[in-house]
Design an enzyme around this catalytic site. Structure first.
Site, short mmCIF file in Angstrom:
data_model
loop_
_atom_site.label_atom_id
_atom_site.label_comp_id
_atom_site.label_asym_id
_atom_site.label_seq_id
_atom_site.Cartn_x
_atom_site.Cartn_y
_atom_site.Cartn_z
N ASP A 207 0.87 -1.17 0.00
CA ASP A 207 0.00 0.00 0.00
C ASP A 207 0.91 1.23 0.00
OD1 ASP A 207 -1.71 2.19 0.97
OD2 ASP A 207 -3.15 0.61 1.45
N ILE A 208 0.67 2.20 -0.88
CA ILE A 208 1.55 3.36 -0.95
C ILE A 208 1.31 4.34 0.19
CG2 ILE A 208 2.00 3.18 -3.42
CD1 ILE A 208 0.00 5.54 -3.80
N GLU B 246 -12.90 1.69 -1.38
CA GLU B 246 -12.05 2.72 -1.96
C GLU B 246 -11.61 2.43 -3.39
OE1 GLU B 246 -9.79 -0.21 0.41
OE2 GLU B 246 -11.42 1.11 0.98
N HIS C 249 -9.82 -6.70 -2.92
CA HIS C 249 -8.49 -6.71 -2.33
C HIS C 249 -8.58 -6.96 -0.83
CE1 HIS C 249 -9.84 -2.52 -2.21
NE2 HIS C 249 -9.01 -2.29 -1.19
N HIS D 3 -6.43 -6.41 2.72
CA HIS D 3 -5.35 -5.70 3.39
C HIS D 3 -4.69 -6.64 4.39
CE1 HIS D 3 -6.60 -1.51 2.27
NE2 HIS D 3 -7.78 -2.10 2.18
#
Length: 130
Positions: A29-30, A88, A93, A95
């Site tokens: 994650d950026i 989002e 996805h 996390h």
């Protein structure tokens, strides 16, 4: 229109990829909650995780389990937290978040803003464990 994750999968935009197989990809994650916060994404663009077939769902979870082991070996933590929010980005996805405290997986707190070099170093630490 392709999701931002599909653009990473297709290498149209950069991503700090820590693991990949024929059907899944894992990248940092950026704007992570903590160092090592990784996203597990099916290459097939499906918006909602429970719209995956049973086989796709199980395969995604097994891929996540493998990556979680690599994260735990690379990043000092008590365990790896798992969250599926999915609001989002319209692409399924998971996390994976290294946890030392319950607040480490609090998505309402400010995110980190690591440099490209810091992300690359974290990627290498995790990838070496996989």
């Amino acid at each position: 229109m392709a999701s931002i994750f599909t653009k990473i999968i297709n290498r149209e935009i950069p991503g700090q990829i820590v693991a990949e197989d024929d059907h899944h990809i894992a990248f940092l994650d950026i704007n992570p909650l903590v160092e090592g916060h990784t996203l597990i994404v099916p290459k097939k663009e499906v918006d909602y995780i429970f719209d995956l077939s049973d086989e796709e769902y199980v395969a995604l979870q097994l891929f996540a389990k493998k990556v979680a082991a690599g994260i735990k070996a690379a990043i000092p933590c008590l365990r790896i937290g798992v969250a599926v929010i999915g609001l989002e980005v319209p692409h399924t996805h998971i996390h994976l978040v290294p946890l030392n405290d319950m607040d480490d997986i609090n998505f309402s707190r400010p995110k980190l803003n690591p440099s490209a070099e810091e992300l690359s170093q974290t990627k290498e630490k995790i990838a070496e464990q996989l």
